[in-house]
Design an enzyme around this catalytic site. Sequence first.
Site, short mmCIF file in Angstrom:
data_model
loop_
_atom_site.label_atom_id
_atom_site.label_comp_id
_atom_site.label_asym_id
_atom_site.label_seq_id
_atom_site.Cartn_x
_atom_site.Cartn_y
_atom_site.Cartn_z
CG HIS A 81 -1.80 1.20 1.29
ND1 HIS A 81 -3.01 1.24 0.65
CD2 HIS A 81 -1.64 2.40 1.90
CE1 HIS A 81 -3.56 2.43 0.86
NE2 HIS A 81 -2.76 3.15 1.61
CG ASP A 160 -11.50 3.51 6.74
OD1 ASP A 160 -10.90 4.37 7.40
OD2 ASP A 160 -11.42 3.42 5.51
NE ARG A 167 -9.16 10.57 9.27
CZ ARG A 167 -8.33 9.76 8.60
NH1 ARG A 167 -8.73 8.56 8.23
NH2 ARG A 167 -7.12 10.16 8.29
CB SER A 182 -7.88 4.96 7.91
OG SER A 182 -8.36 4.99 6.60
CE LYS A 186 -8.91 1.96 4.11
NZ LYS A 186 -9.00 3.29 3.54
N1 URA Z 1 -5.51 6.37 3.07
C1 URA Z 1 -6.45 5.75 3.82
O1 URA Z 1 -6.96 4.70 3.45
N2 URA Z 1 -6.81 6.32 4.97
C2 URA Z 1 -6.27 7.46 5.43
O2 URA Z 1 -6.63 7.91 6.48
C3 URA Z 1 -5.30 8.09 4.63
C4 URA Z 1 -4.93 7.52 3.46
#
Ligand code: URA
Length: 440
Positions: A81, A160, A167, A182, A186
């Site tokens: 990621h 999330d 946010r 966050s 995932k």
């Molecule tokens: N990417 C995400 O999935 N969440 C965040 O808070 C910032 C970047």
Amino acid sequence: MDFLSIITAKKLHQELSAEEISCFAKGAADGSVPDYQLAAMLMAIRLNGMTARETADLTMAMARSGDMLTPDVGGIPVDKHSTGGVGDTTTLVLAPLVAACGGKVLKMSGRGLGHTGGTIDKLESIPGFRVSLPEDEFVEIVRRVGCAVVGQSAQLAPADKRLYALRDVTSTVDAVPLIASSILSKKFASGARAIVLDVKYGSGAIMDSMEGTLALARAMVDIGAQAGRQVTAVISSMEEPLGTHIGNALEVKEAIDILSGRAGGDLKKVSLFLGAQMLVASAVCPDEETALNKLSLALDSGAGLNKLQEMIRAQGGDDRVCEDLSLLPQAPFKIPVPAQGSGFLARMDTAALGRAAQGLGAGRLRKEDVIDPAVGIVMQKRIGDRVNAGEPLAVLHARTKDSAAAAALAVQKAITLSDIPAERPRLIDAVITQSGMRKL
Ligand code: URA
Ligand code: CA
């Protein structure tokens, strides 16, 4: 549980229990806590922080707020990621290479938003490519081919989804515990057991200082340690776009060029380095050196390009694009952007270049916007290069001449020339694992 008392506890700097944190994630996922209380809680966390234990508990609670996949892919499912980049298409280079070396790349990706691109949008520029697959088909492709890339399903980490939207509008995006939980909630929910994070620093990065970047990387490695998953963080530069191509089909083209041995540069270097961390983290290779050698062989032999072709075919796309780039969408206008002065390229505002590509139609201003797969920017210069007045800084791939005129100004403004030779930014700065930080 009374949610008001949980907000009060965080306001007063008290450490929250696992039960209190789970109440927060559940309330976000099932709608039982209203937006205004979630917003207050987010701001309390942004201002007062969370301990490593609280952050890990929040990550697991958000992961468990929806489906938790436990896919059997015939090996340790590994994912990568990036915290968000420009011209950053490492996934399309490294997923097939890692698969060619025996790794099992189970990748759920996002769409682009703001100045950063998304892998799912890039893949959709390949005619016929399906980014949405039933779970069993996705897992079967990972098992058989070694890699598959799909969009994230709505059933994954719904807590999330709700918190992320809040946010954005409550000025609480830039909170380390919130970003870390966050991202990893995932990844954990999608079934990845080994996760390599490319944490960016520099003018196009999510955190605006090196301290913030390192704090985010360390927080995510700590969560991995507490959750029993292998998390490796690589700190790499976003002081300039990683590859030379910015835009969806353009980035697919650059990935194919690299896998065909026609292109190299920083995108190739970072892709190989992240790929090596993935092979080590998922126990396919014993160490980085072995992994790097194996990846180089897969690149030179064409095995990586073959894997990309196999993956495109398995996901319904026209795999002939790997041999015939003209099958990718093409923009009608290709317009060079001349340098207005001479000097050494000293600085780039990477986020501004991302926004310039977005302005051409390569990205979205709002979530519901439709992107143009063909348009974007191909950079001709990098930091440290000597530039003569009138030389092209970049070539715009545009749908209309008007959109190109605006983008040309933005590109010129995003680039700073200097009379004195400029130093190149450090491409890969450090690697952080549970055993500590290694500077490169
Ligand atoms: N990417 C995400 O999935 N969440 C965040 O808070 C910032 C970047
Ligand atoms: Ca990306």
